[in-house]
Scaffold this active site. Structure first.
Site, PDB file in Angstrom:
ATOM      1  N   GLU A   1       0.828  -1.212   0.000  1.00 25.51           N
ATOM      2  CA  GLU A   1       0.000   0.000   0.000  1.00 25.51           C
ATOM      3  C   GLU A   1       0.864   1.265   0.000  1.00 25.51           C
ATOM      4  OE1 GLU A   1      -3.299  -1.779   3.146  1.00 25.51           O
ATOM      5  OE2 GLU A   1      -1.838  -0.316   3.805  1.00 25.51           O
TER       6      GLU A   1
ATOM      7  N   CYS B   1       3.332   8.206   1.510  1.00 26.61           N
ATOM      8  CA  CYS B   1       3.785   7.210   2.485  1.00 26.61           C
ATOM      9  C   CYS B   1       3.848   5.863   1.754  1.00 26.61           C
ATOM     10  CB  CYS B   1       2.767   7.171   3.628  1.00 26.61           C
ATOM     11  SG  CYS B   1       3.097   5.865   4.804  1.00 26.61           S
TER      12      CYS B   1
ATOM     13  N   CYS C   1       4.445  -7.593   7.574  1.00 25.54           N
ATOM     14  CA  CYS C   1       5.510  -7.175   8.496  1.00 25.54           C
ATOM     15  C   CYS C   1       5.655  -8.200   9.610  1.00 25.54           C
ATOM     16  CB  CYS C   1       5.177  -5.800   9.088  1.00 25.54           C
ATOM     17  SG  CYS C   1       6.479  -5.184  10.181  1.00 25.54           S
TER      18      CYS C   1
ATOM     19  N   CYS D   1       3.583  -5.118  15.843  1.00 25.91           N
ATOM     20  CA  CYS D   1       3.164  -4.098  16.821  1.00 25.91           C
ATOM     21  C   CYS D   1       1.666  -4.274  17.090  1.00 25.91           C
ATOM     22  CB  CYS D   1       3.435  -2.693  16.269  1.00 25.91           C
ATOM     23  SG  CYS D   1       5.162  -2.425  15.888  1.00 25.91           S
TER      24      CYS D   1
ATOM     25  N   CYS E   1      -1.149  -2.168  15.177  1.00 24.49           N
ATOM     26  CA  CYS E   1      -1.008  -2.011  13.725  1.00 24.49           C
ATOM     27  C   CYS E   1      -1.667  -3.168  12.973  1.00 24.49           C
ATOM     28  CB  CYS E   1       0.481  -1.947  13.396  1.00 24.49           C
ATOM     29  SG  CYS E   1       0.824  -2.007  11.634  1.00 24.49           S
TER      30      CYS E   1
ATOM     31  N   CYS F   1      -2.224   1.984   7.960  1.00 23.50           N
ATOM     32  CA  CYS F   1      -1.321   0.973   7.418  1.00 23.50           C
ATOM     33  C   CYS F   1      -1.920  -0.431   7.516  1.00 23.50           C
ATOM     34  CB  CYS F   1      -0.025   1.073   8.219  1.00 23.50           C
ATOM     35  SG  CYS F   1       1.137  -0.218   7.908  1.00 23.50           S
TER      36      CYS F   1
HETATM   37  S1  SF4 Z   1       3.886  -0.407  12.940  1.00 20.55           S
HETATM   38 FE1  SF4 Z   1       3.132  -2.130  11.702  1.00 20.55          FE
HETATM   39  S2  SF4 Z   1       4.292  -2.053   9.802  1.00 20.55           S
HETATM   40 FE2  SF4 Z   1       5.379  -0.757  11.305  1.00 20.55          FE
HETATM   41  S3  SF4 Z   1       6.880  -2.126  12.270  1.00 20.55           S
HETATM   42 FE3  SF4 Z   1       5.045  -2.242  13.565  1.00 20.55          FE
HETATM   43  S4  SF4 Z   1       3.899  -3.991  12.733  1.00 20.55           S
HETATM   44 FE4  SF4 Z   1       5.394  -3.433  11.203  1.00 20.55          FE
END
Ligand code: SF4
Length: 356
Positions: free
Chosen positions: A94, A113, A120, A124, A127, A348
């Site tokens: 994206e 962005c 990923c 986190c 996210c 995201c």
């Molecule tokens: S915020 Fe989301 S995309 Fe960024 S490092 Fe953490 S898990 Fe990965």
């Protein structure tokens, strides 16, 4: 057929020079290809007018210039546009186009962005991308094509690039730094290094490595907590990359590059938003010249993921203002950021997940 053809956007200028040498061609052909791709924005080899016809055919038989397509585009009422790109193996990434307006509603600058990985691995808790796991690292061409395709689609030159979309950029170090070197090379006429920001969850040794790059860019740290205990709850790699190690790396980055650092901080109710957090945050931020961005939390309960992720709540706006005041009173620079594209799943990972 294209599976056997290499994408020339995966080559730096030096690598293109080695390639043309292997093909028995003079070195100046490398710079001609490089400028044709990035300055003239050619889409096929027939458009390299300073190549003889046989050479254009030779390159067309062995190489390609693009294997990323815009799969979906969502336009928000605030003017931001979310792009979902499909890669050659069907993976999705994206990018979000964000037009910043002046108080008089005139276009001031455009930021894009972009993603650095498909999915990923960092996970986190706040996210949506983190719930997918890592699909794969994207290559240099796939990083660059997000920018080149959006500029073509929107008919506009972008002003700023932030690597803050899907993925942890420092876990795809080689492709990301090759892309940064191409973007900031004055021969490509693309971006000044001051217009590019790389955002990391805090991989301390890689921050030190990044500081040694020939044209370092701006650094943003996803801090989101002021103690190791609370940071580890929401960012699993914080167990290895403690706040002390992270801050040592950030200090090294600043001392080496002389570029002020940005801290990103999502105030989360009952997790990281106490007055003590505000004071600690100011203390951390003052270690090098920096600015803190307080970013509103986007609920990710739509992902269906359980555990802490499903329980996280945004700190109410009035409390965020008080938190910011306290950070400021303790001597650090802080701003409260707006979100873009609330109506188009712009956070995201949201669009890629909705596709699934
Ligand atoms: S915020 Fe989301 S995309 Fe960024 S490092 Fe953490 S898990 Fe990965």
């Amino acid at each position: 057929m294209n599976d056997f053809k290499k994408n020339l956007k995966n080559y730096s200028l030096i690598e293109l020079e080695s390639l043309v040498k292997e093909l028995g061609l003079p070195r100046y052909r490398a710079e001609q290809i490089y400028k044709a791709i990035y300055v003239n924005r050619i889409e096929n080899f027939d458009q390299i007018t300073n190549f003889p016809k046989e050479l254009r055919i030779q390159f067309g038989n062995s190489f390609i210039l693009n294997d990323v397509v815009i799969h979906r585009k969502s336009v928000s009422k605030d003017g931001s546009v979310k792009f979902l790109f499909k890669l050659k193996d069907g993976k999705l990434i994206e990018a979000v186009y964000m037009p910043w307006l002046t108080e008089e509603d005139e276009l001031e600058r455009i930021t894009l962005c972009i993603s650095s990985q498909s999915g990923c691995a960092i996970g986190c808790k706040f996210c949506a991308t983190g719930t997918m796991g890592l699909m794969r690292n994207i290559d240099t061409a796939e990083i660059l094509d997000q920018i080149l395709l959006v500029e073509k689609e929107m008919g506009q030159k972008l002003n700023n690039i932030v690597l803050m979309g899907m993925g942890e950029p420092l876990m795809n170090f080689e492709n990301v730094t090759r892309a940064l070197n191409i973007l900031t090379d004055e021969k490509t006429e693309l971006f000044s290094r001051k217009k590019i920001t790389i955002s990391t969850s805090g991989i301390a040794p890689k921050i030190i490595e990044l500081a040694k790059e020939p044209r370092p860019v701006k650094l943003a740290i996803s801090l989101h907590a002021t103690t190791d205990i609370s940071r580890q709850m929401i960012i699993p790699i914080a167990k290895t990359h403690t706040i002390t190690k992270l801050m040592d790396a950030v200090e090294y980055y600043y001392k080496t590059t002389k570029i002020p650092v940005t801290y990103e901080y999502i105030p989360l109710l009952g997790i990281n938003d106490t007055p003590e957090d505000a004071k600690r945050l100011a203390r951390i931020a003052k270690r090098v010249p920096s600015r803190i961005n307080l970013i509103p939390f986007n609920d990710i309960s739509f992902t269906g993921v359980g555990g802490l992720s499903s329980e996280l709540k945004a700190t109410p706006k009035d409390k965020v203002r008080e938190f910011a005041e306290l950070v400021r009173a303790n001597g650090a620079a802080v701003i409260i950021r707006d979100t873009f594209g609330d109506d188009i799943e712009a956070a995201c990972g949201q669009l890629a997940l909705s596709e699934k």
